[in-house]
Design a protein around this motif. Structure first.
Motif, mmCIF file in Angstrom:
data_model
loop_
_atom_site.group_PDB
_atom_site.id
_atom_site.type_symbol
_atom_site.label_atom_id
_atom_site.label_comp_id
_atom_site.label_asym_id
_atom_site.label_seq_id
_atom_site.Cartn_x
_atom_site.Cartn_y
_atom_site.Cartn_z
ATOM 1 N N ARG A 83 0.866 -1.179 0.000
ATOM 2 C CA ARG A 83 0.000 0.000 0.000
ATOM 3 C C ARG A 83 0.899 1.223 0.000
ATOM 4 N N ILE A 84 0.427 2.302 -0.600
ATOM 5 C CA ILE A 84 1.158 3.569 -0.569
ATOM 6 C C ILE A 84 0.161 4.697 -0.420
ATOM 7 N N SER A 85 0.548 5.691 0.334
ATOM 8 C CA SER A 85 -0.329 6.840 0.546
ATOM 9 C C SER A 85 0.169 8.021 -0.276
ATOM 10 N N VAL A 86 -0.699 8.987 -0.433
ATOM 11 C CA VAL A 86 -0.322 10.221 -1.119
ATOM 12 C C VAL A 86 0.829 10.885 -0.369
ATOM 13 N N GLU A 87 0.755 10.881 0.939
ATOM 14 C CA GLU A 87 1.803 11.495 1.750
ATOM 15 C C GLU A 87 3.161 10.847 1.477
ATOM 16 N N GLU A 88 3.195 9.529 1.340
ATOM 17 C CA GLU A 88 4.456 8.837 1.055
ATOM 18 C C GLU A 88 4.993 9.222 -0.325
ATOM 19 N N LEU A 89 4.089 9.384 -1.288
ATOM 20 C CA LEU A 89 4.527 9.809 -2.618
ATOM 21 C C LEU A 89 5.106 11.219 -2.583
ATOM 22 N N VAL A 90 4.449 12.107 -1.851
ATOM 23 C CA VAL A 90 4.934 13.485 -1.728
ATOM 24 C C VAL A 90 6.297 13.496 -1.037
ATOM 25 N N GLU A 91 6.445 12.686 0.011
ATOM 26 C CA GLU A 91 7.732 12.583 0.706
ATOM 27 C C GLU A 91 8.821 12.060 -0.230
ATOM 28 N N ALA A 92 8.434 11.229 -1.198
ATOM 29 C CA ALA A 92 9.384 10.682 -2.171
ATOM 30 C C ALA A 92 9.693 11.682 -3.287
ATOM 31 N N GLY A 93 9.050 12.848 -3.246
ATOM 32 C CA GLY A 93 9.353 13.896 -4.211
ATOM 33 C C GLY A 93 8.317 14.115 -5.293
ATOM 34 N N ALA A 94 7.194 13.399 -5.242
ATOM 35 C CA ALA A 94 6.156 13.555 -6.264
ATOM 36 C C ALA A 94 5.462 14.899 -6.120
ATOM 37 N N THR A 95 5.260 15.582 -7.237
ATOM 38 C CA THR A 95 4.606 16.893 -7.231
ATOM 39 C C THR A 95 3.280 16.899 -7.977
ATOM 40 N N GLY A 96 2.898 15.802 -8.597
ATOM 41 C CA GLY A 96 1.678 15.755 -9.401
ATOM 42 C C GLY A 96 0.450 15.327 -8.642
ATOM 43 N N ILE A 97 0.548 15.245 -7.311
ATOM 44 C CA ILE A 97 -0.556 14.751 -6.499
ATOM 45 C C ILE A 97 -0.541 15.450 -5.140
ATOM 46 N N ILE A 98 -1.738 15.695 -4.603
ATOM 47 C CA ILE A 98 -1.873 16.231 -3.253
ATOM 48 C C ILE A 98 -3.080 15.579 -2.590
ATOM 49 N N ALA A 99 -3.065 15.556 -1.268
ATOM 50 C CA ALA A 99 -4.206 15.084 -0.489
ATOM 51 C C ALA A 99 -4.707 16.263 0.329
#
Length: 158
Positions: A83-99
């Motif tokens: 499982r992965i959360s939006v927060e984990e993606l943002v922490e990994a540097g993703a900028t195309g998604i927000i929660a």
């Protein structure tokens, strides 16, 4: 250019974040007719194909993205327990998604991510999204240029 804070797909309002112009993929998932938007978003994010898309999109659109953080996440994908959360993606540097939390919360994505999500949901629903997007473009750019922005996007060589 006129501003619109929603787009209508299959008679359902899909919210657009005023600050980022990101589109609510939670609303899109709900519009499929099942009101299971959160579940759809979670399943979409855990897909190895989605994580590969995210990695490639971030490399092309985010100059600060190294990919190292997301690589570790991608190696875990595919297992039933992943499982992965939006927060984990943002922490990994993703900028195309927000929660966003609260009454008007949900998961919001850039137009590119939203298109990927709509296609993942269902080809039939994806066609409805294309029609709604074209209608929005026609409202923004005028009746004589509904396809022009898309042509520009296809011509750009990255």
């Amino acid at each position: 250019m006129s501003y619109q804070s929603k787009i209508v797909i299959k008679n359902r309002e899909i919210r657009i974040d005023r600050d980022t112009q990101f589109i609510s993929v939670t609303d899109l998932g709900n519009a499929v007719g099942t009101d299971r938007g959160k579940e759809f978003v979670r399943n979409w994010l855990r897909s190895p194909t989605t994580l590969e898309f995210i990695s490639e999109w971030e490399k092309a659109n985010n100059p600060n993205f190294t990919g190292a953080e997301l690589y570790t996440i991608r190696m875990q994908s595919g297992s039933n327990a992943f499982r992965i959360s939006v927060e984990e993606l943002v922490e990994a540097g993703a900028t195309g998604i927000i929660a966003k939390g609260g009454k008007y919360g949900g998961t919001y994505c850039s137009i590119d991510w939203t298109i990927h999500f709509a296609n993942w949901l269902s080809p039939k629903f994806y066609v409805h999204c294309i029609h709604a997007y074209r209608k929005l473009i026609q409202q923004l750019y005028g009746p004589d240029k509904p396809h022009q922005p898309f042509r520009w996007e296809l011509v750009v060589d990255n």
